[in-house]
Structure formats: C-alpha cells, structure tokens
Write a protein that holds these residues in place. Structure first.
Motif, PDB file in Angstrom:
ATOM      1  N   SER A 377      48.664 -31.712  -5.586  1.00 15.15           N
ATOM      2  CA  SER A 377      48.215 -30.316  -5.636  1.00 15.15           C
ATOM      3  C   SER A 377      48.195 -29.704  -4.241  1.00 15.15           C
ATOM      4  N   ASN A 378      48.484 -28.417  -4.193  1.00  7.77           N
ATOM      5  CA  ASN A 378      48.476 -27.692  -2.934  1.00  7.77           C
ATOM      6  C   ASN A 378      47.053 -27.278  -2.578  1.00  7.77           C
ATOM      7  N   GLN A 379      46.639 -27.484  -1.331  1.00  2.00           N
ATOM      8  CA  GLN A 379      45.266 -27.186  -0.932  1.00  2.00           C
ATOM      9  C   GLN A 379      44.978 -25.695  -0.980  1.00  2.00           C
ATOM     10  N   ASN A 380      45.971 -24.865  -0.744  1.00  2.00           N
ATOM     11  CA  ASN A 380      45.763 -23.413  -0.724  1.00  2.00           C
ATOM     12  C   ASN A 380      45.634 -22.838  -2.131  1.00  2.00           C
ATOM     13  N   SER A 381      46.535 -23.234  -3.015  1.00  2.00           N
ATOM     14  CA  SER A 381      46.579 -22.618  -4.339  1.00  2.00           C
ATOM     15  C   SER A 381      45.903 -23.455  -5.413  1.00  2.00           C
ATOM     16  N   GLY A 382      45.794 -24.772  -5.177  1.00  2.00           N
ATOM     17  CA  GLY A 382      45.286 -25.659  -6.214  1.00  2.00           C
ATOM     18  C   GLY A 382      46.300 -25.982  -7.297  1.00  2.00           C
ATOM     19  N   LEU A 383      47.511 -25.416  -7.174  1.00  2.00           N
ATOM     20  CA  LEU A 383      48.546 -25.641  -8.177  1.00  2.00           C
ATOM     21  C   LEU A 383      49.317 -26.923  -7.873  1.00  2.00           C
ATOM     22  N   LEU A 384      50.013 -27.423  -8.897  1.00  2.00           N
ATOM     23  CA  LEU A 384      50.647 -28.735  -8.818  1.00  2.00           C
ATOM     24  C   LEU A 384      52.126 -28.635  -8.470  1.00  2.00           C
ATOM     25  N   LEU A 385      52.571 -29.578  -7.660  1.00  2.00           N
ATOM     26  CA  LEU A 385      53.991 -29.717  -7.347  1.00  2.00           C
ATOM     27  C   LEU A 385      54.717 -30.176  -8.606  1.00  2.00           C
ATOM     28  N   GLU A 386      55.787 -29.465  -8.967  1.00  2.00           N
ATOM     29  CA  GLU A 386      56.508 -29.816 -10.186  1.00  2.00           C
ATOM     30  C   GLU A 386      57.977 -29.420 -10.066  1.00  2.00           C
ATOM     31  N   VAL A 387      58.769 -29.903 -11.037  1.00  2.00           N
ATOM     32  CA  VAL A 387      60.151 -29.452 -11.185  1.00  2.00           C
ATOM     33  C   VAL A 387      60.150 -28.316 -12.200  1.00  2.00           C
ATOM     34  N   GLY A 388      60.675 -27.165 -11.809  1.00  2.00           N
ATOM     35  CA  GLY A 388      60.619 -25.973 -12.640  1.00  2.00           C
ATOM     36  C   GLY A 388      61.239 -26.163 -14.006  1.00  2.00           C
ATOM     37  N   ASP A 389      60.542 -25.669 -15.046  1.00  2.00           N
ATOM     38  CA  ASP A 389      61.000 -25.725 -16.437  1.00  2.00           C
ATOM     39  C   ASP A 389      61.233 -27.152 -16.919  1.00  2.00           C
ATOM     40  N   TRP A 401      52.863 -24.989 -10.011  1.00  2.00           N
ATOM     41  CA  TRP A 401      52.474 -24.398 -11.285  1.00  2.00           C
ATOM     42  C   TRP A 401      51.115 -24.937 -11.690  1.00  2.00           C
ATOM     43  N   SER A 402      50.420 -24.185 -12.515  1.00  2.00           N
ATOM     44  CA  SER A 402      49.137 -24.652 -13.054  1.00  2.00           C
ATOM     45  C   SER A 402      49.325 -25.943 -13.844  1.00  2.00           C
ATOM     46  N   ASP A 403      48.236 -26.666 -14.001  1.00  2.00           N
ATOM     47  CA  ASP A 403      48.266 -27.962 -14.682  1.00  2.00           C
ATOM     48  C   ASP A 403      48.668 -27.791 -16.148  1.00  2.00           C
ATOM     49  N   THR A 404      49.750 -28.475 -16.552  1.00  2.00           N
ATOM     50  CA  THR A 404      50.179 -28.481 -17.955  1.00  2.00           C
ATOM     51  C   THR A 404      50.057 -29.863 -18.583  1.00  2.00           C
ATOM     52  N   GLY A 405      49.782 -30.879 -17.766  1.00  4.00           N
ATOM     53  CA  GLY A 405      49.707 -32.232 -18.278  1.00  4.00           C
ATOM     54  C   GLY A 405      51.047 -32.869 -18.551  1.00  4.00           C
ATOM     55  N   THR A 486      49.864 -18.097  -4.021  1.00  4.31           N
ATOM     56  CA  THR A 486      49.005 -18.804  -4.973  1.00  4.31           C
ATOM     57  C   THR A 486      49.467 -18.568  -6.406  1.00  4.31           C
ATOM     58  N   ASP A 487      50.695 -18.091  -6.552  1.00  8.21           N
ATOM     59  CA  ASP A 487      51.228 -17.752  -7.877  1.00  8.21           C
ATOM     60  C   ASP A 487      51.921 -18.946  -8.532  1.00  8.21           C
ATOM     61  N   ASP A 488      51.813 -19.037  -9.862  1.00  4.73           N
ATOM     62  CA  ASP A 488      52.635 -19.968 -10.614  1.00  4.73           C
ATOM     63  C   ASP A 488      54.103 -19.694 -10.327  1.00  4.73           C
ATOM     64  N   GLY A 489      54.864 -20.739 -10.086  1.00  5.87           N
ATOM     65  CA  GLY A 489      56.305 -20.586  -9.914  1.00  5.87           C
ATOM     66  C   GLY A 489      56.747 -20.351  -8.490  1.00  5.87           C
ATOM     67  N   ALA A 490      55.818 -20.265  -7.543  1.00  7.98           N
ATOM     68  CA  ALA A 490      56.217 -20.044  -6.153  1.00  7.98           C
ATOM     69  C   ALA A 490      57.034 -21.231  -5.654  1.00  7.98           C
ATOM     70  N   ASP A 491      58.091 -20.937  -4.895  1.00  4.99           N
ATOM     71  CA  ASP A 491      58.976 -21.978  -4.389  1.00  4.99           C
ATOM     72  C   ASP A 491      58.288 -22.822  -3.327  1.00  4.99           C
ATOM     73  N   VAL A 492      58.723 -24.071  -3.255  1.00  5.27           N
ATOM     74  CA  VAL A 492      58.292 -24.961  -2.189  1.00  5.27           C
ATOM     75  C   VAL A 492      59.485 -25.183  -1.268  1.00  5.27           C
ATOM     76  N   ILE A 493      59.251 -25.010   0.019  1.00  5.34           N
ATOM     77  CA  ILE A 493      60.312 -25.068   1.020  1.00  5.34           C
ATOM     78  C   ILE A 493      59.909 -26.047   2.117  1.00  5.34           C
ATOM     79  N   ARG A 504      49.269 -28.285   3.114  1.00  2.00           N
ATOM     80  CA  ARG A 504      48.422 -29.466   2.888  1.00  2.00           C
ATOM     81  C   ARG A 504      48.414 -29.796   1.400  1.00  2.00           C
ATOM     82  N   TRP A 505      48.499 -31.072   1.091  1.00  2.00           N
ATOM     83  CA  TRP A 505      48.644 -31.526  -0.290  1.00  2.00           C
ATOM     84  C   TRP A 505      47.645 -32.662  -0.567  1.00  2.00           C
ATOM     85  N   HIS A 506      47.147 -32.654  -1.802  1.00  2.00           N
ATOM     86  CA  HIS A 506      46.246 -33.706  -2.243  1.00  2.00           C
ATOM     87  C   HIS A 506      46.917 -34.551  -3.307  1.00  2.00           C
ATOM     88  N   PHE A 507      46.750 -35.871  -3.205  1.00  2.00           N
ATOM     89  CA  PHE A 507      47.362 -36.826  -4.123  1.00  2.00           C
ATOM     90  C   PHE A 507      46.270 -37.377  -5.055  1.00  2.00           C
TER      91      PHE A 507
END
Length: 510
Positions: A377-389, A401-405, A486-493, A504-507
C-alpha cells in the motif's frame, strides 16, 4: 483502468496461496535464487539442497540422529553411468554428504533400472523396497523388490521380487511401506490406481486377497502420513520427466480410516481422479523449480515436519548427458485447518529458515522484511499496488487502487541473494518492471515475464517509520505515484527519491 474494475475470479492455486499464507498469519513463500547444494549459512538454507541427479528421494532417521536419504539415478541412455540407488547423509537436514550406492551389484530378478527406493527401519534392520523397470531394449516386467541391510550405508542384500505387473495388471512401482496396528502393509501404484495390501510377516510377498484401491489413475509416488487422528495420502500427479515442461505436483487426501476413502480439500474422493492435475495441489512447481513432487516426510527435533522432494532447476540445462536432472529440494509443512501447506504457499521455496531456527514463512526473526506474499500500500493514498484491470498480458500497466481482495493486488517478494528482490504479481505471475527497461525519470511501471533484467530488480530500503522505498536496480529511481495522486487508477512511475509519502510503501503479509 475501467470504472467497473473487472477482476476475474481467482483460480484454485490463488485460493491455495491465500489459504496457506493467510491462515498461517505470516508472510508466505520464501524465495531467493540460491546456489543449489552449497553454502547454507546462518539461519537460512537454499534450494536445491543437492544438485546432482537425485529423483524420488526417500528419507529415514537413524537412532544416532543422522538422516539418510536414498534416490533414483536411472540413466536410460547409458546404463554404465547408472548408480544403484545413491545414498546421502545429513545431521541437520540441510547439508548432505554422498555416501555411495546401496547395492554392490544390480538386483538380478529381472533386467532394468532401479528406482524409487522406499526406506524404513523395521524389525532391527534397514529395509528398502525398490522399483525395477526393464529398459526399452530389455525383457521383463515392472515390479517391486525388497533388499535389507544391517546399516543405513549398506550394502543392501537383495531378496528379489515382492510383487509385479503379473500380479496386479500394471503400474506396479513406487512402493511405500507402512506398519499399521502391528501389520506390515505396502502401498504402490503408477497411473493405474494406488493400492494398499498386507505384506507377509517376512515382507517377502504381498497377500493379494487384502488389496484395497485408495486412489484413481491420476497418481503415483505415494506417501502415507498420520497426524491428529487422520491418515493422509500424499500423491504425485502430472508429468514427472519432461524437463522444464513437467507438470508434476502433489495432491493430498485424508481419511479417518487407514483404508480410505481419502478425500481432498474439496470433499472429492481421490478415487474420482483419473487424469493428471485435476485436484487441489498442495505443492506445485514454479518457473524456477518445475516438476515438484515424489518424496518423503520427516520430523525435526522441534516437531516441525519437512517434505523432501525433487524438482527441476531452471538454471540447469534441461538434460545433462541425455538425462533430465532432478535435484533434491526441501520445504516445511505447516497445517491449516487440518490440511498441509507446503513451502508456506504451496510452491517450492528458493530460500527458507533452517529446521530448528524457530522461524519460518517469511519471518527472519530480526524485524527486517523477508521474502513472502504481500499486499503493498502507498503511504500517501493508502491504495494498493496492482496490475490494472487484473490484466495478465505482457506490458500491462501497474497502478494503485482501493482494496478489492483480488490476487492482482498481491505480490510475491523473491530475494535474489545479492541485495535485490523481484516482485511477481499474484494473478499474472509477471514481474514488476520498468516499461521498455527505461532508465528515464518518469517511466511507467509495468509487468513483464521474469527475464533477470536489472529493471526487474528492486532494492527495498526501510525508513524509520516502517515504510519502504522501492529503488530500481537499473535506474536508481524509486516507485512513485504520479503527481502524488490519491485517486483509484493513478499510474505508478519511477522518479528520483524526494522523500514524499507517495514514494513510501507498506508491505502487509497476505
């Protein structure tokens, strides 16, 4: 990223991964590129434990605490190079020493290769049931023989055939001996049903009037294991011997009765499975270690249980002098709701804590981040690192993106032993990478098949607040959420390290 965020249902291996790591409550599979049999140091060991050809390992512990392992060394091309059951010894289950061959001469009741030994200490002697298969240019039948020795080092004295295809109709290899309630029994079978029957008191013959079938045509390489009132039948399924394309894996059934029925985690009787790889695997191969199965279980001093088995190593050529080399592997067995979880998530470990270390499943014991399966998860947004779609294609974009499980938000952290890690997506199996391998600031992160490239390797640098920055080995830039969104779908670069919370990222272990 689409608005409906279409995520497919996880497959059974994803479910197993979640069951294994999540229920244990620790970090999942351990992994690192290791050097095979060498240089196990400190509190960790590396798979493979032993790199010379050593399929179908069987293990038994002597009264003095030494473990003895016995393997196949069948060479179909050049019989002069064939070892008559190689023997290894170990005092710690990790470091193994070659001790020689079990037989001085080839067992003579039929021509063939000696393989799949099964070793036990019974009635004050070491007993070995072994399989004998005629080579394509030889006559004779498949069958199982018996040999004995006063010492685990041998040499073993052959007592000839115990049972053969003429008795059973076929598939008569892969023996597993069990003494149950004072009576000796033998399991056997190879893709024509798994059977069990009583042995005569001298172990020289099988009473065919007692034969019971316990599993279907999908299996061979059986282990019988008792635990907490259940009988467990570990059975190998899939293709064992096709090099890196092999699909060998372990499935398991359990029963309150020694004679079955043995049912799997889905409540299906193993008798119902007649084709390879149909059931729920408890150990399945990886790109690094394909074809993982056919072994034995032993117990360490602290009560932990360990599976020794064979697999291929992707770092090896597929064939050594015409022989597909399978190497000795080991992983801990944990038990979750009465079912085995091998290697923390059902796949072979590349590095793991040694038996007796008091740590396992990603716990290094020193507070540092270890290999395992995580949601990041990203420390700024709280959203999770994922592969889109939940895209499984090469080059698909990575975002937050927000947690989908969904497993597309899970990442397997695999250590390389050189200070770098790779992150494999739990849904696609592809690795977190930089688009086109770019070293430019602002390049987007994507997923690609693991190719050992520097842009697929990451340094994990911990901050005082417990967060990590992911620094790319090729560029030196860190994983960054574009414009600190902090938006769902924001790119990671990738971007220069600025110390921002969006870098910053939390594992969190799955």
């Amino acid at each position: 990223m689409t608005e409906n965020h279409d995520c497919n249902e996880p497959n059974q291996r994803s479910v197993l991964r979640t069951l294994g790591a999540g229920a244990i409550g620790t970090a999942g599979i351990l992994g690192a590129s290791g050097s095979g049999s060498a240089d196990h140091g400190g509190d960790h060991y590396y798979n493979p434990l032993y790199k010379p050809h050593f399929p179908d390992p069987e293990v038994h512990r002597a009264a003095d605490g030494t473990w003895w392992a016995y393997g196949t060394n069948m060479n179909r091309e050049n019989t002069e190079d064939e070892l008559l059951v190689p023997i290894l010894s170990s005092t710690d289950l990790v470091n193994w020493t070659y001790e020689g061959e079990a037989f001085d001469t080839q067992p003579g009741w039929t021509d063939g290769s000696v393989w799949a030994p099964n070793i036990h200490y019974y009635n004050d002697e070491w007993i070995m049931f072994y399989s004998l298969e005629p080579r394509p240019w030889e006559s004779g039948e498949f069958g199982i023989g018996l040999a004995t020795s006063e010492t685990p080092r041998g040499p073993f004295t052959d007592h000839g055939q115990v049972i053969g295809d003429g008795d059973t109709g076929g598939g008569t290899i892969d023996a597993y001996f069990v003494e149950y309630q004072g009576t000796p029994y033998l399991f056997w079978g190879s893709f024509q049903g798994i059977y069990v029957a009583e042995l005569t008191p001298d172990l020289r013959d099988v009473d065919m009037t007692t034969v019971t079938q316990v599993a279907g045509d999908a299996y061979e390489g059986t282990i019988h294991h008792e635990r907490n009132g259940y009988h467990y039948l570990f059975v190998s399924t899939g293709t064992c011997c096709e090099g890196h394309s092999s699909t060998y894996e372990y499935e398991v059934g359990r029963s309150e009765s020694f004679f079955g029925p043995y049912v799997d985690q889905n409540g299906v009787d193993l008798m119902e499975y007649d084709e390879h790889n149909q059931g729920m695997p408890v150990l399945t191969g990886t790109d690094q270690f394909p074809g993982a199965a056919h072994g034995d279980i032993t117990t360490y001093d602290d009560g932990s249980e360990w599976l020794l088995y064979h697999a291929y190593d992707a770092d090896d050529p597929e064939f050594i002098d015409g022989v597909p080399r399978r190497v000795l592997m080991m992983d801990r067995i944990d038990w979750v709701d009465g079912w085995p979880v091998i290697g923390c998530d059902g796949t072979p470990s590349e590095v793991a804590p040694v038996p007796g270390s008091g740590t396992h499943c990603g716990d290094t014991g020193d507070g540092t981040l270890s290999a395992g399966t995580y949601r990041i998860s990203n420390q700024n947004s709280g959203l999770l690192l994922e592969v889109g779609d939940a895209d499984t294609s090469e080059g698909a974009s990575v975002n937050q993106w927000s947690d989908t499980g969904h497993p597309c938000q899970e990442w397997e952290l695999i250590e390389h032993g050189d200070g770098t890690y790779r992150l494999e997506n739990g849904h696609s199996g592809h690795t977190l990478s930089v688009a086109d391998g770019s070293t430019s600031e602002g390049a987007t992160l994507v997923q690609r098949a693991w190719a050992t490239a520097a842009d697929q390797r990451w340094h994990l640098i911990q901050a005082a607040d417990g967060s990590y920055r992911l620094e790319n080995d090729a560029s030196g830039y860190v994983a960054d959420v574009l414009e600190a969104s902090t938006d769902d779908g924001a790119d990671v670069i990738q971007w220069s390290w600025l110390g921002g919370d969006n870098q910053r990222w939390h594992f969190d272990p799955v």
